[in-house]
Design a protein around this motif. Structure first.
Motif, PDB file in Angstrom:
ATOM      1  N   LEU A  78       0.828  -1.212   0.000  1.00 30.19           N
ATOM      2  CA  LEU A  78       0.000   0.000   0.000  1.00 30.19           C
ATOM      3  C   LEU A  78       0.866   1.266   0.000  1.00 30.19           C
ATOM      4  O   LEU A  78       0.585   2.231  -0.713  1.00 30.19           O
ATOM      5  CB  LEU A  78      -0.934   0.014   1.225  1.00 30.19           C
ATOM      6  CG  LEU A  78      -2.137  -0.944   1.170  1.00 30.19           C
ATOM      7  CD1 LEU A  78      -2.837  -1.012   2.522  1.00 30.19           C
ATOM      8  CD2 LEU A  78      -3.127  -0.504   0.086  1.00 30.19           C
ATOM      9  N   ILE A  79       1.910   1.252   0.824  1.00 27.13           N
ATOM     10  CA  ILE A  79       2.816   2.412   0.855  1.00 27.13           C
ATOM     11  C   ILE A  79       3.469   2.600  -0.514  1.00 27.13           C
ATOM     12  O   ILE A  79       3.543   3.707  -1.045  1.00 27.13           O
ATOM     13  CB  ILE A  79       3.903   2.232   1.947  1.00 27.13           C
ATOM     14  CG1 ILE A  79       3.257   2.218   3.346  1.00 27.13           C
ATOM     15  CG2 ILE A  79       4.949   3.338   1.859  1.00 27.13           C
ATOM     16  CD1 ILE A  79       4.218   1.788   4.457  1.00 27.13           C
ATOM     17  N   ALA A  80       3.917   1.482  -1.099  1.00 24.81           N
ATOM     18  CA  ALA A  80       4.581   1.541  -2.412  1.00 24.81           C
ATOM     19  C   ALA A  80       3.637   2.104  -3.469  1.00 24.81           C
ATOM     20  O   ALA A  80       4.031   2.928  -4.298  1.00 24.81           O
ATOM     21  CB  ALA A  80       5.085   0.159  -2.808  1.00 24.81           C
ATOM     22  N   PRO A 122       2.156  -1.217 -10.487  1.00 22.72           N
ATOM     23  CA  PRO A 122       1.465  -2.303  -9.782  1.00 22.72           C
ATOM     24  C   PRO A 122       2.299  -3.580  -9.676  1.00 22.72           C
ATOM     25  O   PRO A 122       2.274  -4.255  -8.648  1.00 22.72           O
ATOM     26  CB  PRO A 122       0.232  -2.561 -10.658  1.00 22.72           C
ATOM     27  CG  PRO A 122      -0.008  -1.275 -11.368  1.00 22.72           C
ATOM     28  CD  PRO A 122       1.329  -0.670 -11.580  1.00 22.72           C
ATOM     29  N   GLU A 123       3.074  -3.870 -10.706  1.00 23.84           N
ATOM     30  CA  GLU A 123       3.880  -5.085 -10.668  1.00 23.84           C
ATOM     31  C   GLU A 123       4.963  -4.992  -9.588  1.00 23.84           C
ATOM     32  O   GLU A 123       5.227  -5.954  -8.871  1.00 23.84           O
ATOM     33  CB  GLU A 123       4.535  -5.284 -12.042  1.00 23.84           C
ATOM     34  CG  GLU A 123       4.677  -6.728 -12.451  1.00 23.84           C
ATOM     35  CD  GLU A 123       5.199  -6.800 -13.878  1.00 23.84           C
ATOM     36  OE1 GLU A 123       6.255  -7.421 -14.082  1.00 23.84           O
ATOM     37  OE2 GLU A 123       4.568  -6.212 -14.779  1.00 23.84           O
ATOM     38  N   GLU A 148      12.969  -0.386  -1.338  1.00 26.32           N
ATOM     39  CA  GLU A 148      12.187  -1.552  -0.908  1.00 26.32           C
ATOM     40  C   GLU A 148      12.342  -1.762   0.596  1.00 26.32           C
ATOM     41  O   GLU A 148      11.379  -2.036   1.314  1.00 26.32           O
ATOM     42  CB  GLU A 148      12.657  -2.845  -1.591  1.00 26.32           C
ATOM     43  CG  GLU A 148      12.678  -2.866  -3.087  1.00 26.32           C
ATOM     44  CD  GLU A 148      13.969  -2.358  -3.679  1.00 26.32           C
ATOM     45  OE1 GLU A 148      14.415  -1.249  -3.272  1.00 26.32           O
ATOM     46  OE2 GLU A 148      14.529  -3.036  -4.547  1.00 26.32           O
ATOM     47  N   ALA A 149      13.597  -1.645   1.042  1.00 26.06           N
ATOM     48  CA  ALA A 149      13.899  -1.891   2.452  1.00 26.06           C
ATOM     49  C   ALA A 149      13.369  -0.769   3.327  1.00 26.06           C
ATOM     50  O   ALA A 149      12.882  -1.007   4.436  1.00 26.06           O
ATOM     51  CB  ALA A 149      15.411  -2.049   2.635  1.00 26.06           C
ATOM     52  N   ARG A 150      13.432   0.486   2.822  1.00 25.05           N
ATOM     53  CA  ARG A 150      12.916   1.614   3.611  1.00 25.05           C
ATOM     54  C   ARG A 150      11.417   1.473   3.842  1.00 25.05           C
ATOM     55  O   ARG A 150      10.907   1.800   4.910  1.00 25.05           O
ATOM     56  CB  ARG A 150      13.203   2.929   2.874  1.00 25.05           C
ATOM     57  CG  ARG A 150      14.626   3.436   3.044  1.00 25.05           C
ATOM     58  CD  ARG A 150      14.815   4.750   2.305  1.00 25.05           C
ATOM     59  NE  ARG A 150      15.353   4.548   0.970  1.00 25.05           N
ATOM     60  CZ  ARG A 150      15.116   5.345  -0.081  1.00 25.05           C
ATOM     61  NH1 ARG A 150      14.308   6.385   0.058  1.00 25.05           N
ATOM     62  NH2 ARG A 150      15.655   5.083  -1.242  1.00 25.05           N
ATOM     63  N   GLU A 210       5.493   9.945   5.205  1.00 22.45           N
ATOM     64  CA  GLU A 210       4.390  10.749   4.654  1.00 22.45           C
ATOM     65  C   GLU A 210       3.381   9.895   3.889  1.00 22.45           C
ATOM     66  O   GLU A 210       2.172  10.032   4.060  1.00 22.45           O
ATOM     67  CB  GLU A 210       4.941  11.856   3.754  1.00 22.45           C
ATOM     68  CG  GLU A 210       5.413  13.062   4.568  1.00 22.45           C
ATOM     69  CD  GLU A 210       6.391  13.937   3.803  1.00 22.45           C
ATOM     70  OE1 GLU A 210       6.296  14.012   2.563  1.00 22.45           O
ATOM     71  OE2 GLU A 210       7.274  14.540   4.468  1.00 22.45           O
ATOM     72  N   ALA A 211       3.908   9.018   3.040  1.00 29.28           N
ATOM     73  CA  ALA A 211       3.018   8.127   2.284  1.00 29.28           C
ATOM     74  C   ALA A 211       2.197   7.271   3.245  1.00 29.28           C
ATOM     75  O   ALA A 211       0.992   7.081   3.066  1.00 29.28           O
ATOM     76  CB  ALA A 211       3.826   7.236   1.334  1.00 29.28           C
TER      77      ALA A 211
END
Lengths: 354, 354
Positions: free
Chosen positions: A179-181, A188-189, A277-279, A323-324
């Motif tokens: 969701l954050i991403a 989407p992928e 990705e890790a953050r 923030e996201a």
């Protein structure tokens, strides 16, 4: 995957020389037909027991009607709403391999001539078979992805031989990561990939000795040295693969304990040196751990947890990720509420797919 | 998944009123076009640089020919072999989303009239887009299954924090399990399910204490009691799922140490009381362990291993599984040879997908 279905609908329109072509699928729960793929029409929902489509869906037999306004089964509601004027209608059922009707394929208004002929019926039946196969394939595909996630979570959760709560935690943190991403604008992928990769972040704990991993009290400095090796172990287990999923999971495993201010481990990277990705996964993981009850701690209240994350913005966590995260809280809360056993509440808790 | 492609080909034949319709895919390695789906023709392979199909595949442009015997590009070889007489031919390229030509879609001999017209060209182009999307979907689907297997093997292999050899072992025993199941007549889906489930059989070892699991010497009776709990732990980790894969993996985990003669554990079941999944995976696992070199033992020779398995027919192993195993040895040997580092040989060893 829906692209192929759109192609089939497009073809129906061209080959049958129709003004409109639509695949309607049955929504059993809402007792409706909904337009899964449509050319020349808006997305619509119609009652399953009404109109020509409803008749075909319930009887499983095709209907080929030259002038629908003369047919008592015709439901003029959609025309009234859209201003479209339906004339000729050919509707065929979509039957799956088990002979169940899963929807109908409909073409409207033959452009040349007044009506669809017998050959059109044959062709639309063939196209309905294609569309059905495609709908079923898409379901199968989604099932496999769901299965992959369940498998990953069960196996990754098994590492510490942890209980059901750990699985739930891994499931939630992986939903939150995706969701954050999404909120941060990744495609989407990429988000789906992160969803599957994130639950493997702690797999390296298999390399940490039992007596350190399961120690009830505080760890000694020497024990901490052992514990802090788990990201590296994880990267070894997951690394060196050609697959994007494995590459992402190895990155998340290696860097999920790095901190934005550079005070994390194992490498002490800071800010954008740490892979995104890790953050993301790191925040999702910590947030969920804080609001969950663990054997060794009660759950933090939502207020405390959110304040803590806000305080750690720019310290432990990437400010943009924070923030996201706050922007998508309205999406996170219902997942958390439904799938988290909290505090001393005996409230029933929903379960994800396992 | 190929069923949908066949439907598309069938439709081409019907709608375009052709005697034959064929989807040819490019095999880059062999520089050939091969008939992936064909109606009215046998499966064929033709050189990529020959004939009408070859011309369309290399130019990426459609060809619509009324009388092919007058066209110098026509390759009459296939007609000569099959006795078929080609007249009119419409061939369109199949382009994927990256605009690469992956094959051609061809219809032969218009039944009514002498030639395919412009509208037929448009329709076949649409059908070619559908067929292409379907071929790409199938690839995607296969990729995901491959990925699921790699993920399972890496995570399941991580349990004992074992090395690359363990992964290879899990990969091989899962291939062998599926091959035996195929030979015994189980349907492809069931076999595929077993292929994915089998590598998880030892996941319960996460519940066994380090000092027992990693003990270099022989286990004491008390330590054996601990070790023998791993099937039950595995069943707990994997059990209680709605998914067929998880159910199969839980069964294999629980029963893979049962013996045909009833002397196994944890339940001491015998013969057909033991689920067939577990009887198959157990043989595949033991066979591969025997012929592989392990840190604590050299590899057995193939002769010794096969004799041992034959001796254990009806004792440790289900006689029918042993028979199926011996019948498919010709399929097992090349996998073993390619993917097993054996004895003291320094021979290079191929790697599966990871």
């Amino acid at each position: 995957m829906d692209q192929l279905l759109n192609l089939i609908v497009e073809e129906a329109k061209t080959v049958l020389k129709a003004e409109r072509a639509t695949v309607f699928l049955i929504d059993k729960e809402r007792k409706e037909l909904w337009s899964k793929a449509a050319l020349g029409a808006h997305k619509i929902r119609i009652p399953l027991d009404k109109g020509i489509s409803g008749a075909v869906a319930s009887s499983g037999k095709l209907l080929n009607i030259r002038d629908v306004y003369k047919d008592p089964r015709f439901n003029p509601e959609v025309d009234k709403k859209t201003g479209f004027r339906t004339r000729s209608v050919l509707t065929v059922p979509m039957r799956n391999a088990k002979s169940q009707v899963i929807g109908v394929f409909q073409v409207l208004n033959r452009i040349q001539g007044n009506a669809f002929d017998h050959q059109d019926e044959e062709i639309l039946t063939l196209l309905a078979d294609q569309a059905t196969a495609q709908v079923e394939n898409t379901h199968l595909y989604q099932e496999i992805r769901k299965l992959a996630q369940e498998t990953i979570i069960r196996l990754a959760g098994a590492v510490e031989y942890k209980d059901y709560d750990t699985r739930q935690h891994l499931w939630r943190m992986s939903q939150y990561s995706a969701l954050i991403a999404q909120k941060m604008g990744f495609d989407p992928e990429w988000c789906e990939n992160l969803r599957l990769a994130a639950p493997m972040h702690d797999i390296g704990k298999v390399g940490v000795p039992d007596n350190v991993l399961n120690k009830p009290g505080k760890l000694s400095p020497e024990e901490w040295v052992e514990m802090k090796k788990h990201p590296q172990y994880g990267a070894e287990i997951l690394g060196g693969s050609e697959s994007e999923l494995m590459q992402t999971s190895a990155i998340v495993a290696l860097y999920h304990h790095e901190r934005w201010d550079g005070k994390g481990y194992p490498k002490g990277l800071k800010e954008k040196e740490i892979p995104i990705e890790a953050r993301i996964a790191s925040l999702a993981d910590v947030f969920d751990a804080l609001v969950s009850k663990r054997i060794y701690k009660p759950s933090f209240s939502m207020e405390e947890t959110l304040r803590l994350i806000q305080d750690e913005k720019g310290k432990q966590f990437d400010p943009e990720v924070v923030e996201a995260f706050f922007e998508i809280l309205p999406k996170i809360m219902p997942i958390m509420e439904a799938y988290t056993p909290r505090g001393d509440s005996d409230k029933a808790v929903a379960t994800p797919s396992f």
